[in-house]
Scaffold this motif. Sequence first.
Motif, PDB file in Angstrom:
ATOM      1  N   ARG A  97     -27.496  86.699  96.187  1.00 34.49           N
ATOM      2  CA  ARG A  97     -27.739  87.737  97.196  1.00 34.49           C
ATOM      3  C   ARG A  97     -27.161  87.362  98.552  1.00 34.49           C
ATOM      4  O   ARG A  97     -26.834  88.237  99.353  1.00 34.49           O
ATOM      5  N   PHE A 104     -26.568 101.038 101.574  1.00 34.95           N
ATOM      6  CA  PHE A 104     -27.278 102.065 100.809  1.00 34.95           C
ATOM      7  C   PHE A 104     -26.950 103.460 101.328  1.00 34.95           C
ATOM      8  O   PHE A 104     -26.563 103.644 102.484  1.00 34.95           O
ATOM      9  N   PHE A 110     -33.931  98.414 109.479  1.00 34.05           N
ATOM     10  CA  PHE A 110     -35.329  98.106 109.760  1.00 34.05           C
ATOM     11  C   PHE A 110     -35.720  98.793 111.071  1.00 34.05           C
ATOM     12  O   PHE A 110     -35.277  98.382 112.137  1.00 34.05           O
ATOM     13  N   HIS A 112     -38.235  98.894 113.018  1.00 36.36           N
ATOM     14  CA  HIS A 112     -39.019  98.243 114.076  1.00 36.36           C
ATOM     15  C   HIS A 112     -38.230  97.151 114.776  1.00 36.36           C
ATOM     16  O   HIS A 112     -38.741  96.520 115.691  1.00 36.36           O
ATOM     17  N   VAL A 126     -31.914  83.188 106.608  1.00 38.58           N
ATOM     18  CA  VAL A 126     -31.369  82.862 105.287  1.00 38.58           C
ATOM     19  C   VAL A 126     -30.244  81.845 105.418  1.00 38.58           C
ATOM     20  O   VAL A 126     -30.192  80.854 104.706  1.00 38.58           O
TER      21      VAL A 126
ATOM     22  N   GLN B 275     -36.905  99.788 102.307  1.00 39.14           N
ATOM     23  CA  GLN B 275     -37.116  98.646 103.185  1.00 39.14           C
ATOM     24  C   GLN B 275     -37.205  97.356 102.370  1.00 39.14           C
ATOM     25  O   GLN B 275     -36.658  96.327 102.755  1.00 39.14           O
ATOM     26  N   GLU B 277     -35.888  96.937  99.428  1.00 39.67           N
ATOM     27  CA  GLU B 277     -34.586  96.694  98.805  1.00 39.67           C
ATOM     28  C   GLU B 277     -33.589  96.128  99.796  1.00 39.67           C
ATOM     29  O   GLU B 277     -32.825  95.214  99.467  1.00 39.67           O
ATOM     30  N   ALA B 278     -33.605  96.667 101.019  1.00 43.48           N
ATOM     31  CA  ALA B 278     -32.672  96.154 102.018  1.00 43.48           C
ATOM     32  C   ALA B 278     -32.954  94.689 102.295  1.00 43.48           C
ATOM     33  O   ALA B 278     -32.039  93.877 102.425  1.00 43.48           O
ATOM     34  N   ALA B 279     -34.244  94.339 102.391  1.00 44.51           N
ATOM     35  CA  ALA B 279     -34.597  92.936 102.641  1.00 44.51           C
ATOM     36  C   ALA B 279     -34.165  92.065 101.466  1.00 44.51           C
ATOM     37  O   ALA B 279     -33.619  90.976 101.654  1.00 44.51           O
ATOM     38  N   ASP B 280     -34.403  92.539 100.253  1.00 52.20           N
ATOM     39  CA  ASP B 280     -33.983  91.782  99.067  1.00 52.20           C
ATOM     40  C   ASP B 280     -32.475  91.592  99.056  1.00 52.20           C
ATOM     41  O   ASP B 280     -31.972  90.504  98.797  1.00 52.20           O
ATOM     42  N   ALA B 281     -31.759  92.689  99.353  1.00 54.73           N
ATOM     43  CA  ALA B 281     -30.306  92.631  99.267  1.00 54.73           C
ATOM     44  C   ALA B 281     -29.733  91.636 100.268  1.00 54.73           C
ATOM     45  O   ALA B 281     -28.670  91.072 100.049  1.00 54.73           O
ATOM     46  N   LEU B 282     -30.444  91.414 101.396  1.00 55.85           N
ATOM     47  CA  LEU B 282     -29.965  90.450 102.380  1.00 55.85           C
ATOM     48  C   LEU B 282     -30.292  89.024 101.969  1.00 55.85           C
ATOM     49  O   LEU B 282     -29.900  88.081 102.648  1.00 55.85           O
ATOM     50  N   GLY B 283     -31.040  88.861 100.884  1.00 54.40           N
ATOM     51  CA  GLY B 283     -31.357  87.515 100.419  1.00 54.40           C
ATOM     52  C   GLY B 283     -32.590  86.921 101.082  1.00 54.40           C
ATOM     53  O   GLY B 283     -32.836  85.720 100.965  1.00 54.40           O
ATOM     54  N   LEU B 284     -33.375  87.742 101.793  1.00 54.32           N
ATOM     55  CA  LEU B 284     -34.590  87.210 102.407  1.00 54.32           C
ATOM     56  C   LEU B 284     -35.584  86.821 101.304  1.00 54.32           C
ATOM     57  O   LEU B 284     -35.760  87.553 100.338  1.00 54.32           O
ATOM     58  N   TYR B 288     -40.377  85.646 103.934  1.00 54.57           N
ATOM     59  CA  TYR B 288     -39.657  86.170 105.102  1.00 54.57           C
ATOM     60  C   TYR B 288     -39.663  87.691 105.078  1.00 54.57           C
ATOM     61  O   TYR B 288     -39.876  88.361 106.088  1.00 54.57           O
ATOM     62  N   PHE B 292     -41.405  89.483 108.134  1.00 53.51           N
ATOM     63  CA  PHE B 292     -40.549  90.094 109.159  1.00 53.51           C
ATOM     64  C   PHE B 292     -40.349  91.589 108.965  1.00 53.51           C
ATOM     65  O   PHE B 292     -40.126  92.322 109.931  1.00 53.51           O
ATOM     66  N   ILE B 293     -40.375  92.044 107.736  1.00 55.83           N
ATOM     67  CA  ILE B 293     -40.021  93.436 107.474  1.00 55.83           C
ATOM     68  C   ILE B 293     -41.240  94.255 107.060  1.00 55.83           C
ATOM     69  O   ILE B 293     -41.531  95.297 107.644  1.00 55.83           O
ATOM     70  N   PRO B 296     -45.027  93.810 109.505  1.00 58.92           N
ATOM     71  CA  PRO B 296     -44.982  94.413 110.840  1.00 58.92           C
ATOM     72  C   PRO B 296     -44.994  95.938 110.771  1.00 58.92           C
ATOM     73  O   PRO B 296     -45.651  96.587 111.589  1.00 58.92           O
ATOM     74  N   GLN B 297     -44.298  96.494 109.798  1.00 62.75           N
ATOM     75  CA  GLN B 297     -44.273  97.959 109.715  1.00 62.75           C
ATOM     76  C   GLN B 297     -45.545  98.499 109.082  1.00 62.75           C
ATOM     77  O   GLN B 297     -46.107  99.493 109.543  1.00 62.75           O
TER      78      GLN B 297
END
Lengths: 264, 380
Positions: A97, A104, A110, A112, A126, B275, B277-284, B288, B292-293, B296-297
């Motif tokens: 990843r 997408f 994000f 916020h 990361v 949200q 999926e985007a975090a997963d796709a970034l490798g977080l 994390y 972070f994602i 907070p929301q």
Amino acid sequence: MSAALDTETHLRSAVRTDAPPAILLDKVNKWYGAMHVLRDVSLQVATGERVVVCGPSGSGKSTMIRCINRLEQHQEGRIVVDGTELSDDVRALDAIRREVGMVFQSFNLFPHLTILENCTLAPIWVRRMPKREAEELAMHYLTRVKIPDQARKYPGQLSGGQQQRVAIARALCMKPKIMLFDEPTSALDPEMIKEVLDTMVGLAEDGMTMICVTHEMGFARQVADRVVFMDRGEVVEQGAPESLFNDPKTERLRTFLSQILRGH
Amino acid sequence: MSDISLGTSVAGIPEAAPRQPPALTTGPVAWVRANLFSSWLNTALTLVLAYFIVRYAIGFVDWAFVNAIWSVPNNQTQACRALKASATPGACWAVVTEKHRFILFGTYPYEEHWRPALVCVLFTALYIVSGMRRFWRKELALVWIATLVVIGILMWGGILGLSYVPQERWGGLPITLILATFGLAFAFPLSILVALGRRSSMPAVRVLCVAYVELIRGVPLISLLFMASVMFPLFLPEGINIDKLLRAQVAITLFAGAYLAEVVRGGLQALPKGQYEAADALGLSYWYKTGFIILPQALRLVIPPLVNTFIGFFKDTSLVLIIGIFDLLTAGKTAVVEPAWQGFGVEVYLAISVIYFCYCFAMSRYSQNLEAELNRHRGR
Ligand SMILES: Nc1ncnc2c1ncn2[C@@H]1O[C@H](COP(=O)(O)OP(=O)(O)O)[C@@H](O)[C@H]1O
Ligand SMILES: [Mg+2]
């Protein structure tokens, strides 16, 4: 980033045949419940290659592209990305990843976090990049997608086209080797489509390995080394854009092309 | 064309004169007309309600202030009783004046009352500091630990020249604040973990979290407190005796945790899948991504129900009276048991209500501000 959308000329190919394939799908199958959504999909993408995937809605394009970074899990077959096979190994998945960026249809910024924070979050946590360096990198890519002046704003304050360009910059900040695009312009108003496509053309020009699900035929003609046509979970036909669009071999592709052309 | 700025007219096109809104569509007079006197029925209702409001407001002011007795010499309550029976009844605030130390601090040794008083001030200061966003840093955790240690020393004593006060003698407002603060401080993180656990991919974790929430939610707090105070010691080996307050504290924490977990889970579910999926796709990594994602929301989305639960929980601490712990409400109840002061419960309960109200109203207002501030990014 001089390139702009220009359907007359084709970019010079950046395919590197000497390197091992960036992505390899070998007889991949996937079911949702009893529904068979990917049927023996095999696809090989070379480093530097630009592949456009098209096909009717519900044909499994998103599912296939999302299997590549394991947002969805395939059930049969092999997927090898950047030399690593996808499995339940979490370490390997994290490594993949990091190297695969994704954009997408619905941006998925994000809300916020500011634009700058959106772009620096993953590099800092990361890639373990120092904050200063990550911010410089983010500003570099935001400049490339032509919105450096919006860095302190929140995603909700930007237009759709701007948000999608931020999403591209955010993915690029991880310095990925491969970029996946899932209908990046489908949620945009017509006047914003071009600015996003221009950004993607620029990226293609730099030799990025890309898989892009899109129905923008002009874009496909200009940048794609290969177009893959999917229908009902299968790869039905593939080839260079000119030959595929001008001389479709199968009835299914012919029907699809006529529908698209009528739509435009 | 860059010299044309907004607001100046382009040459040749006359600028339209600014128009005022029509009279009587804004301002207080217009508001009253539109909302109170818009029709005959509306006007009649307004007048009838106004009559009752004014009448009872005057009655209350008479009772609470004009006719009230504020103090009596050493427990001589005859004047109060006479006033109660008279044609112009009034409040006997003397009971509060006389008993306020007992109501606030229970049976804590009288000469040492400055200690629980200081504890209440410390707690309140801790809430205020924690509420300010500019203090939201890692050091705040240290401030909390330090303050809670100081509070423990003040309440127990036994060192630094402070006399030792056993826990059985604590009472009043400090007990309420201790139960509420420790309860929330532990229940909130617990609830987040449980809410995350309910969505975990590990079946065992999921089952455990669901079982916890359903078991605790299905039982009244009173029976939990009974279990903690009566049944729990039966299971302990002979000679080991866990402090009664601690047992009540654990029961309360578990109870609040289950309710808060459901609130947090609501926030997690309201977040769009994109949200994650985007975090997963970034490798977080999972933590994390969550830190972070997602959280907070999700927590921002549920500030109103979260604070609603906090407020309900703050008042629920008063249920410890059934297992004989001397919180604020129990102390007030006990204060009017004494024969001389029997019959003046209303005044005492009113005074206690004011204290509860201050804390709850502060929470409510604070949450509204926080919500507005944290969700500013959502506005366009
Ligand atoms: N999470 C899901 N659960 C069940 N079915 C799904 C899910 N996602 C997609 N599908 C189904 O799988 C098929 C392929 O979907 P998708 O890959 O999104 O197609 P495309 O992107 O080509 O439009 C569709 O029939 C769709 O309804
Ligand atoms: Mg799709």
